[in-house]
Design an enzyme around this catalytic site. Structure first.
Site, PDB file in Angstrom:
ATOM      1  N   CYS A 151      31.078  25.402  70.862  1.00 12.00           N
ATOM      2  CA  CYS A 151      31.494  25.142  72.253  1.00 12.00           C
ATOM      3  C   CYS A 151      32.929  25.588  72.513  1.00 12.00           C
ATOM      4  O   CYS A 151      33.421  25.441  73.630  1.00 12.00           O
ATOM      5  CB  CYS A 151      31.338  23.658  72.562  1.00 12.00           C
ATOM      6  SG  CYS A 151      32.633  22.642  71.828  1.00 12.00           S
TER       7      CYS A 151
ATOM      8  N   CYS B 152      34.206  19.136  65.556  1.00 14.73           N
ATOM      9  CA  CYS B 152      34.669  19.532  66.891  1.00 14.73           C
ATOM     10  C   CYS B 152      35.023  18.286  67.689  1.00 14.73           C
ATOM     11  O   CYS B 152      34.255  17.319  67.705  1.00 14.73           O
ATOM     12  CB  CYS B 152      33.572  20.311  67.605  1.00 14.73           C
ATOM     13  SG  CYS B 152      33.967  20.681  69.314  1.00 14.73           S
TER      14      CYS B 152
ATOM     15  N   GLN C  99      39.714   2.647  52.321  1.00 16.28           N
ATOM     16  CA  GLN C  99      40.338   2.981  53.599  1.00 16.28           C
ATOM     17  C   GLN C  99      40.970   4.364  53.518  1.00 16.28           C
ATOM     18  O   GLN C  99      41.438   4.900  54.508  1.00 16.28           O
ATOM     19  CB  GLN C  99      41.415   1.946  53.941  1.00 16.28           C
ATOM     20  CG  GLN C  99      40.910   0.533  54.102  1.00 16.28           C
ATOM     21  CD  GLN C  99      42.057  -0.474  54.127  1.00 16.28           C
ATOM     22  OE1 GLN C  99      42.726  -0.654  55.128  1.00 16.28           O
ATOM     23  NE2 GLN C  99      42.299  -1.098  52.990  1.00 16.28           N
ATOM     24  N   ASN C 100      41.007   4.920  52.302  1.00 14.34           N
ATOM     25  CA  ASN C 100      41.710   6.190  52.084  1.00 14.34           C
ATOM     26  C   ASN C 100      40.885   7.378  52.567  1.00 14.34           C
ATOM     27  O   ASN C 100      39.660   7.365  52.456  1.00 14.34           O
ATOM     28  CB  ASN C 100      42.066   6.340  50.602  1.00 14.34           C
ATOM     29  CG  ASN C 100      42.964   5.201  50.136  1.00 14.34           C
ATOM     30  OD1 ASN C 100      43.571   4.512  50.959  1.00 14.34           O
ATOM     31  ND2 ASN C 100      43.008   4.991  48.833  1.00 14.34           N
ATOM     32  N   VAL C 101      41.579   8.392  53.072  1.00 14.71           N
ATOM     33  CA  VAL C 101      40.914   9.610  53.548  1.00 14.71           C
ATOM     34  C   VAL C 101      41.021  10.728  52.509  1.00 14.71           C
ATOM     35  O   VAL C 101      40.590  11.842  52.755  1.00 14.71           O
ATOM     36  CB  VAL C 101      41.522  10.045  54.900  1.00 14.71           C
ATOM     37  CG1 VAL C 101      41.195   9.030  55.995  1.00 14.71           C
ATOM     38  CG2 VAL C 101      43.029  10.283  54.810  1.00 14.71           C
TER      39      VAL C 101
ATOM     40  N   HIS D 161      37.484   4.861  56.930  1.00 14.34           N
ATOM     41  CA  HIS D 161      38.356   5.562  57.891  1.00 14.34           C
ATOM     42  C   HIS D 161      38.197   7.077  57.812  1.00 14.34           C
ATOM     43  O   HIS D 161      39.093   7.829  58.223  1.00 14.34           O
ATOM     44  CB  HIS D 161      39.813   5.131  57.676  1.00 14.34           C
ATOM     45  CG  HIS D 161      40.025   3.692  57.979  1.00 14.34           C
ATOM     46  ND1 HIS D 161      41.093   2.982  57.497  1.00 14.34           N
ATOM     47  CD2 HIS D 161      39.303   2.809  58.701  1.00 14.34           C
ATOM     48  CE1 HIS D 161      41.008   1.725  57.912  1.00 14.34           C
ATOM     49  NE2 HIS D 161      39.938   1.595  58.644  1.00 14.34           N
TER      50      HIS D 161
ATOM     51  N   CYS E 171      35.902  25.411  67.801  1.00 11.21           N
ATOM     52  CA  CYS E 171      34.504  25.169  67.416  1.00 11.21           C
ATOM     53  C   CYS E 171      33.671  26.418  67.708  1.00 11.21           C
ATOM     54  O   CYS E 171      33.774  26.999  68.795  1.00 11.21           O
ATOM     55  CB  CYS E 171      33.973  23.993  68.225  1.00 11.21           C
ATOM     56  SG  CYS E 171      32.186  23.779  68.158  1.00 11.21           S
TER      57      CYS E 171
END
Ligand code: BV8
Ligand code: ZN
Length: 250
Positions: free
Chosen positions: A156, A126, A100-102, A118, A153
């Site tokens: 865009c 973007c 679950q860790n980023v 996650h 971005c």
């Protein structure tokens, strides 16, 4: 069940799933989601900041928070818990690592192909056209953090957002599918450092138990997963995991 019995189960396992949460990175110095936020963010709780609404309302505050977390993760190192998980993969016929860790501490410890349910601090994209964008150079930040305007971005002109899953957002389909698949086929699931409160991730250990797997929990505190666990190993991951791996293959 004591650690040696849990180690025996692990030693006989055909397919092991390791399921981790913020607790496995705590001993590296990465705050868990239960820890109160500090500095600029001290008047917020993580769950309210980690939302599309918060980014909509105050993109500089939220982007500043993620840049502060990314910088912290770059300054810390994997601990003996992460290293034991990487070693475990060499001992068992099949291992699926689901986190679950980023942070990227599992990868830096040598683990391959961690399934990030996650998302990651290192995969900005973007917010408008979803095109991945390169991670900007890590900005200097005072310890208490600061507001930082998100980059734009190149395609865009939309604001860039962190490549994490915010509350109220769907998980990446292929990651969730891979996790559910592994949980329903494994014979041992090792859940480490998670409070088991955030869904649908918290369903993974339950799915494994319903599918007949032995669930081994490593956590210094009781959690809602206690009743489904075959063994509740109370203690910090960086102590328990190396002991478990050594007991299973000494
Ligand atoms: C969604 C990325 C739907 C961002 C994160 C069912 C019931 C109730 C609520 C819901 C439900 N289904 C959905 C919800 C809503 C919500 C949810 O679960 N809310 C909870 C809080 C009630 N879920 C969602 O919003 C999910 N999306 O459902 O979308 C949908 C469907 C269709 C269409 C559109 C939408 C998205 C959830 C993901 C959110 N993003 N992270 C970021 O990081 O900024 S969640 C984030 O919090 C982490 O990734 C992690 O998952 C969670 C924190 O939990 P843990 O990792 O367990 O950490 P925690 O701090 O809680 O606990 C640490 C543990 O470690 C403790 O137990 C402690 O004792 C232990 N520990 C401490 N030190 C150590 C240790 N253990 C070992 N060693 C140590 N040294
Ligand atoms: Zn764009």
């Amino acid at each position: 069940m004591a650690l040696n019995d849990a180690a025996k189960l692990l030693g006989q396992a055909r397919h092991v799933v390791v399921f981790t949460g913020a607790g496995i990175s705590a001993e590296s110095g990465v705050p868990t989601f239960r820890d109160a936020l500090t500095g600029l963010w001290s008047r917020f709780d993580a769950q309210s900041l980690a939302t599309p609404q918060a980014f909509q309302e105050d993109p500089e505050l939220v982007w500043g928070w993620y840049e502060w977390r990314r910088r912290l993760v770059q300054q810390v190192r994997p601990n003996h818990g992460h290293l034991a998980v990487a070693r475990l993969a060499a001992h068992v016929p099949q291992l699926t690592l689901i986190t679950q860790n980023v942070d990227d501490l599992h990868e830096r410890a040598g683990s391959e192909a961690a399934v990030h349910l996650h998302g990651s601090l290192f995969a900005p994209r973007c917010a408008t056209c979803s095109r991945p964008t390169p991670s900007p150079a890590t900005p200097e930040q005072p310890a208490e953090g600061r507001r930082i305007p998100p980059p734009r971005c190149a395609h865009c002109g939309g604001p860039v957002r962190p490549g994490v899953v915010w509350f109220g957002e769907q998980l990446p389909e292929e990651a969730l599918f891979a996790a559910a698949q592994a949980a329903s086929q494994c014979d041992v699931l090792l859940t480490v450092g998670t409070s088991g409160l955030v869904y649908p991730a918290a369903e993974i250990p339950r799915l494994a138990a319903r599918s007949g797997a032995a669930v081994l929990q490593v956590n210094p505190e009781p959690t809602p997963l206690d009743p489904i666990a075959t063994a509740n190993l109370r203690g910090p991951a960086a102590e328990i995991l190396p002991a478990l791996v050594s007991a299973a293959w000494s």
